[in-house]
Scaffold this active site. Sequence first.
Site, PDB file in Angstrom:
ATOM      1  N   GLY A 148       0.827  -1.210   0.000  1.00 22.68           N
ATOM      2  CA  GLY A 148       0.000   0.000   0.000  1.00 22.68           C
ATOM      3  C   GLY A 148       0.863   1.262   0.000  1.00 22.68           C
ATOM      4  O   GLY A 148       2.093   1.192   0.059  1.00 22.68           O
ATOM      5  N   TYR A 163      -3.314 -18.615  -3.042  1.00 24.48           N
ATOM      6  CA  TYR A 163      -4.028 -17.375  -2.727  1.00 24.48           C
ATOM      7  C   TYR A 163      -5.483 -17.683  -2.377  1.00 24.48           C
ATOM      8  O   TYR A 163      -5.977 -17.303  -1.307  1.00 24.48           O
ATOM      9  CB  TYR A 163      -3.943 -16.403  -3.912  1.00 24.48           C
ATOM     10  N   LYS A 217      -7.497 -17.461   1.382  1.00 27.15           N
ATOM     11  CA  LYS A 217      -8.707 -16.663   1.620  1.00 27.15           C
ATOM     12  C   LYS A 217      -9.863 -17.548   2.093  1.00 27.15           C
ATOM     13  O   LYS A 217     -10.652 -17.148   2.953  1.00 27.15           O
ATOM     14  CB  LYS A 217      -9.103 -15.929   0.328  1.00 27.15           C
ATOM     15  N   ASN A 232     -13.541  -9.496 -10.522  1.00 28.50           N
ATOM     16  CA  ASN A 232     -12.405  -8.673 -10.973  1.00 28.50           C
ATOM     17  C   ASN A 232     -12.660  -7.200 -10.719  1.00 28.50           C
ATOM     18  O   ASN A 232     -13.380  -6.550 -11.482  1.00 28.50           O
ATOM     19  CB  ASN A 232     -12.133  -8.946 -12.449  1.00 28.50           C
ATOM     20  N   LEU A 256      -5.226  -7.028 -15.878  1.00 28.28           N
ATOM     21  CA  LEU A 256      -5.450  -6.737 -17.291  1.00 28.28           C
ATOM     22  C   LEU A 256      -5.715  -5.263 -17.592  1.00 28.28           C
ATOM     23  O   LEU A 256      -5.079  -4.677 -18.476  1.00 28.28           O
ATOM     24  CB  LEU A 256      -6.619  -7.594 -17.796  1.00 28.28           C
ATOM     25  N   ASP A 299      -5.570 -20.135 -14.987  1.00 27.55           N
ATOM     26  CA  ASP A 299      -6.648 -19.233 -15.432  1.00 27.55           C
ATOM     27  C   ASP A 299      -7.868 -20.039 -15.897  1.00 27.55           C
ATOM     28  O   ASP A 299      -7.804 -20.715 -16.924  1.00 27.55           O
ATOM     29  CB  ASP A 299      -6.172 -18.389 -16.622  1.00 27.55           C
TER      30      ASP A 299
HETATM   31  N1  UFG Z   1      -4.653 -11.222 -18.876  1.00 29.52           N
HETATM   32  C1  UFG Z   1      -3.996 -11.185 -20.088  1.00 29.52           C
HETATM   33  N2  UFG Z   1      -2.851 -10.454 -20.173  1.00 29.52           N
HETATM   34  C2  UFG Z   1      -2.335  -9.755 -19.109  1.00 29.52           C
HETATM   35  C3  UFG Z   1      -3.039  -9.799 -17.879  1.00 29.52           C
HETATM   36  C4  UFG Z   1      -4.195 -10.544 -17.803  1.00 29.52           C
HETATM   37  O1  UFG Z   1      -4.408 -11.811 -21.072  1.00 29.52           O
HETATM   38  O2  UFG Z   1      -1.278  -9.119 -19.253  1.00 29.52           O
HETATM   39  C5  UFG Z   1      -5.900 -12.003 -18.786  1.00 29.52           C
HETATM   40  C6  UFG Z   1      -5.830 -13.131 -17.775  1.00 29.52           C
HETATM   41  O3  UFG Z   1      -5.305 -14.281 -18.357  1.00 29.52           O
HETATM   42  C7  UFG Z   1      -7.281 -13.257 -17.373  1.00 29.52           C
HETATM   43  C8  UFG Z   1      -7.834 -11.833 -17.489  1.00 29.52           C
HETATM   44  O4  UFG Z   1      -6.905 -11.140 -18.326  1.00 29.52           O
HETATM   45  O5  UFG Z   1      -7.950 -14.063 -18.266  1.00 29.52           O
HETATM   46  C9  UFG Z   1      -7.922 -11.107 -16.183  1.00 29.52           C
HETATM   47  O6  UFG Z   1      -6.677 -11.231 -15.514  1.00 29.52           O
HETATM   48  P1  UFG Z   1      -6.299 -10.417 -14.198  1.00 29.52           P
HETATM   49  O7  UFG Z   1      -4.893 -10.789 -13.854  1.00 29.52           O
HETATM   50  O8  UFG Z   1      -6.616  -8.983 -14.405  1.00 29.52           O
HETATM   51  O9  UFG Z   1      -7.312 -10.960 -13.109  1.00 29.52           O
HETATM   52  P2  UFG Z   1      -7.612 -12.467 -12.647  1.00 29.52           P
HETATM   53  O10 UFG Z   1      -8.910 -12.871 -13.281  1.00 29.52           O
HETATM   54  O11 UFG Z   1      -6.479 -13.366 -12.861  1.00 29.52           O
HETATM   55  O12 UFG Z   1      -7.697 -12.330 -11.066  1.00 29.52           O
HETATM   56  C10 UFG Z   1      -8.514 -11.408 -10.397  1.00 29.52           C
HETATM   57  C11 UFG Z   1      -7.827 -11.026  -9.105  1.00 29.52           C
HETATM   58  C12 UFG Z   1      -7.733 -12.206  -8.197  1.00 29.52           C
HETATM   59  C13 UFG Z   1      -9.087 -12.836  -8.012  1.00 29.52           C
HETATM   60  C14 UFG Z   1      -9.700 -13.141  -9.341  1.00 29.52           C
HETATM   61  C15 UFG Z   1     -11.083 -13.657  -9.122  1.00 29.52           C
HETATM   62  O13 UFG Z   1      -6.551 -10.516  -9.345  1.00 29.52           O
HETATM   63  O14 UFG Z   1      -7.254 -11.776  -6.947  1.00 29.52           O
HETATM   64  O15 UFG Z   1      -9.748 -11.979 -10.138  1.00 29.52           O
HETATM   65  O16 UFG Z   1     -11.880 -13.531 -10.233  1.00 29.52           O
HETATM   66  F1  UFG Z   1      -8.966 -13.969  -7.324  1.00 29.52           F
END
Ligand code: UFG
Length: 317
Positions: free
Chosen positions: A36, A138, A142, A167, A185, A279
Site C-alpha cells: 500500500g 491465494y 482466503k 475482478n 489486465l 486461469d
Molecule cells: N490477462 C492477459 N494479459 C495480461 C493480464 C491478464 O491476457 O497481461 C488475462 C488473464 O489471463 C485473465 C484476465 O486477463 O484471463 C484477467 O486477468 P487479471 O490478472 O486482471 O485478473 P484475474 O482474473 O487473474 O484475477 C482477479 C484477481 C484475483 C481474483 C480473481 C477472481 O486478481 O485476486 O480476479 O476472479 F482472485
Amino acid sequence: MRVLVAGGAGYIGSVVTAALLADGHEVTVLDDLSTGHADAVPSGATLAAVSLHESAPVLADVRPEAVLHFAAKSLVGVSQQRPHEYWDTNVGGSLALLEAMRAHHCRRIVFSSTAATYGEPESVPIREDAPTRPTNTYGASKLAVDHMLTSYAVAHGFAAVSLRYFNVAGAAHGLGERHAVETHLIPIALQVAAGERETLTVYGDDYPTPDGTCIRDYVHVEDLADAHLLALPAPAAGEHRIYNLGNGTGFSVQQVVDAAREVTGHPVPVVVGERRAGDPAQLVASSDLIRAELGWAPRHTDLAGIVRDAWDVARAR
Ligand code: UFG
C-alpha cells in the site's frame, strides 16, 4: 461508527476508507505499507503503519466497533511460488487480527474474500453455494479465513460478512490501482495505451469462449465500496454471511482491449502468448444474493465506463 480498516492504504481499502469517511464514520487505517501507499490513505483517516501480526495494540488504543479487513497478499502467481508468505500474512495475520478483536471486544467484521475460493467453476454464473475448490494458494488462504470467520461467529458471537470479489476495476475518489508489479489486465492495457509498455500479451486465445479469450466479471470499485457500507451493519451476532460481488456480466480479454482502445484513443498493440497457469476460461458471478438480501445494485455496469474511470485517475497521476 468507529472502524478499523486493515489494508486501507491499498487500492480497494483506500477507496472504501474514503466512502466510510464520506458516510460519517471515524476511520483508523492499519497497513504495513508493504504494497500500500501512505499517500493513498484519505485525509481524515489516521494511519497505524503496522502489520496484522502487530494489530493488538492498535485495537487496544482505537477500540473499534467494527473492522473491515482488506490486508492481504493477492497475487495468484506469487502464491504458487512463495506460499509461506500467503499462509503467514493472509491466514496467520488474519488470525492475529481476529484474536486482537476478541481480546478487545470488537466482533463485527467485513472481510475481503475472493472468487478464487471457487477454483474452476462447474457452471457460470457462480453462486455462493458452488463448491469451493481453490486452484492456488491465494484462493486457499482466503478460503481458510472464510472458515475461520464461520467458527468465530459460532464460538464467539462474531457478526461477519465475507465479500467474494470478482475482478475489481475502475477508480473512485481519485484513487486507482497502483501496484509496483502490475499483473492485472485493465491497468496493463492502459499502460500500453499510455506508451509505458510496448505491448500487451493476451494469455491464450484458444479458450472455449466466443472469441477464444478468457471471460471475467469486472466490478467497479465504487460499487464494491457501496457493498461494504451495506454489509457493515447487516449480520447479527453469531452470523457469518458470504456474498459474491460481480456485475453478473462477463467480458473477454479481447473486449477489454477494445474498450481500452476506444476510451484512450490510443493503439493497444497485443501479442498472443501462452495460457497463464491456473486461469479458468470463464469467471462470472451471480450476485443475486447480495442484491436480494442487502439491496445492492451496481451503478457501473458498462465496461467502457469502468475503463474510463481507471484511465482518468492513471492519467491524473
Ligand atoms: N490477462 C492477459 N494479459 C495480461 C493480464 C491478464 O491476457 O497481461 C488475462 C488473464 O489471463 C485473465 C484476465 O486477463 O484471463 C484477467 O486477468 P487479471 O490478472 O486482471 O485478473 P484475474 O482474473 O487473474 O484475477 C482477479 C484477481 C484475483 C481474483 C480473481 C477472481 O486478481 O485476486 O480476479 O476472479 F482472485
